[in-house]
Design a protein around this motif. Sequence first.
Motif, short mmCIF file in Angstrom:
data_model
loop_
_atom_site.label_atom_id
_atom_site.label_comp_id
_atom_site.label_asym_id
_atom_site.label_seq_id
_atom_site.Cartn_x
_atom_site.Cartn_y
_atom_site.Cartn_z
N ILE A 62 12.27 15.77 -30.79
CA ILE A 62 12.39 15.19 -29.45
C ILE A 62 11.06 14.59 -29.01
CG2 ILE A 62 12.80 15.74 -27.03
CD1 ILE A 62 14.78 17.87 -27.96
N VAL A 63 9.96 15.31 -29.28
CA VAL A 63 8.63 14.79 -28.93
C VAL A 63 8.36 13.48 -29.65
CG1 VAL A 63 6.17 15.24 -29.10
CG2 VAL A 63 7.72 17.06 -28.36
N ASP A 64 8.73 13.42 -30.92
CA ASP A 64 8.52 12.19 -31.69
C ASP A 64 9.30 11.02 -31.09
OD1 ASP A 64 6.85 13.48 -33.44
OD2 ASP A 64 8.39 13.81 -34.97
N LEU A 65 10.55 11.28 -30.68
CA LEU A 65 11.37 10.22 -30.10
C LEU A 65 10.80 9.73 -28.78
CD1 LEU A 65 14.93 11.63 -30.88
CD2 LEU A 65 13.83 9.67 -31.96
N VAL A 66 10.34 10.65 -27.96
CA VAL A 66 9.74 10.27 -26.69
C VAL A 66 8.47 9.46 -26.92
CG1 VAL A 66 8.64 11.15 -24.60
CG2 VAL A 66 10.74 12.21 -25.45
N ALA A 67 7.65 9.89 -27.86
CA ALA A 67 6.41 9.16 -28.16
C ALA A 67 6.72 7.76 -28.65
CB ALA A 67 5.60 9.94 -29.18
N ALA A 68 7.74 7.63 -29.49
CA ALA A 68 8.11 6.30 -30.02
C ALA A 68 8.57 5.39 -28.90
CB ALA A 68 9.21 6.45 -31.08
N ALA A 69 9.25 5.96 -27.89
CA ALA A 69 9.72 5.14 -26.78
C ALA A 69 8.58 4.70 -25.88
CB ALA A 69 10.75 5.93 -25.98
N LEU A 70 7.58 5.56 -25.72
CA LEU A 70 6.47 5.25 -24.82
C LEU A 70 5.39 4.40 -25.47
CD1 LEU A 70 6.05 8.72 -23.09
CD2 LEU A 70 7.18 6.68 -22.18
N VAL A 71 5.19 4.55 -26.78
CA VAL A 71 4.13 3.83 -27.50
C VAL A 71 4.78 2.87 -28.49
CG1 VAL A 71 2.09 4.04 -28.94
CG2 VAL A 71 2.62 5.83 -27.28
N PRO A 72 4.79 1.59 -28.21
CA PRO A 72 5.46 0.64 -29.11
C PRO A 72 4.77 0.57 -30.47
CG PRO A 72 4.14 -0.53 -27.48
CD PRO A 72 4.12 0.92 -27.08
N GLU A 73 5.56 0.20 -31.49
CA GLU A 73 5.00 -0.03 -32.81
C GLU A 73 4.01 -1.19 -32.74
OE1 GLU A 73 5.44 1.76 -35.35
OE2 GLU A 73 7.46 2.56 -35.49
N ARG A 74 3.02 -1.14 -33.63
CA ARG A 74 2.04 -2.22 -33.73
C ARG A 74 2.18 -2.92 -35.07
NH1 ARG A 74 0.02 -4.16 -29.05
NH2 ARG A 74 -0.17 -2.44 -27.56
N CYS A 75 2.09 -4.23 -35.05
CA CYS A 75 2.11 -5.01 -36.29
C CYS A 75 0.89 -4.63 -37.12
CB CYS A 75 2.09 -6.50 -35.95
SG CYS A 75 1.92 -7.59 -37.39
N LEU A 76 1.10 -4.38 -38.40
CA LEU A 76 0.01 -3.96 -39.27
C LEU A 76 -0.91 -5.12 -39.66
CD1 LEU A 76 1.98 -1.50 -41.56
CD2 LEU A 76 0.37 -0.93 -39.74
N HIS A 77 -0.56 -6.33 -39.27
CA HIS A 77 -1.43 -7.47 -39.55
C HIS A 77 -2.18 -7.93 -38.30
CE1 HIS A 77 -3.13 -10.96 -41.37
NE2 HIS A 77 -2.31 -11.83 -40.80
N CYS A 78 -1.46 -8.34 -37.26
CA CYS A 78 -2.11 -8.88 -36.07
C CYS A 78 -2.34 -7.83 -34.99
CB CYS A 78 -1.30 -10.04 -35.51
SG CYS A 78 0.23 -9.55 -34.69
N ARG A 79 -1.75 -6.65 -35.14
CA ARG A 79 -1.85 -5.54 -34.19
C ARG A 79 -1.10 -5.80 -32.89
NH1 ARG A 79 -1.86 -1.62 -36.66
NH2 ARG A 79 -2.53 -0.41 -34.86
N GLY A 80 -0.30 -6.84 -32.85
CA GLY A 80 0.54 -7.07 -31.68
C GLY A 80 1.76 -6.17 -31.73
N PRO A 81 2.60 -6.20 -30.68
CA PRO A 81 3.79 -5.34 -30.66
C PRO A 81 4.80 -5.76 -31.73
CG PRO A 81 3.78 -6.86 -28.79
CD PRO A 81 2.45 -6.99 -29.45
#
Length: 226
Positions: free
Chosen positions: A4-23
């Motif tokens: 549950i903590v992992d799911l909440v964290a994923a919702a609050l902190v968007p993934e970052r592109c591993l190249h440009c670091r954008g969302p």
Amino acid sequence: MARIVDLVAAALVPERCLHCRGPARAGAPLCDACRRALPWLPVDGCPRCGLPRPCAQGRCPAARTALAGAWAPLAHEGAARALVLAAKARAARRVAPWLAAAMTARAPAGLLAGVEVVVPAAADPARRRRRGEDHARLVADAVGRALDAPVAPLLVRRRSAPAQHARGRTARLTLPPPIVAGPVPAVVLLVDDVHTTGATLAASADALRAAGAQRVVALTATRALR
């Protein structure tokens, strides 16, 4: 609770592109723009060394190796290079399935025919301990799942060696070959993250052929073009 903590964290902190670091989209290693800019390679290049154009007669860098064929879906540059570096450093589990999908879905016809086992390139023991992951094994595991083929870590390095990215082909040829640690079937798919000079793949193919393989082909995520 941890899930549950992992799911909440994923919702609050968007993934970052591993190249440009954008969302980026959830679970995606790249943003849409970087994904569209990926340097895809053709499937009709040199079937022996994986370069994007057929090699002139007698000029193929893999002509005198034990490799029967080699290919990569992407050139080792731009966002593709960023993916490989991220897999080595910090994001192997996030990147490996994506790379494996690109490697298997776009592979030239016939390259993967008859594969009996998927073998990851031998990991350097010191770097594996430092990173905590064997990124080649993670990619090989994902490739094996895609092909419904068994994966066996048959290649082992007992001693560490200097990092290979800054070494030329001649220096790489001086490295001790990997050790084969188990029985080897006739048709082997050798998997690694990047094909640079080809020396590491060639040494691995030599070892596998000497141990009984009749055909060894190499599949990597990226191919250096210069």
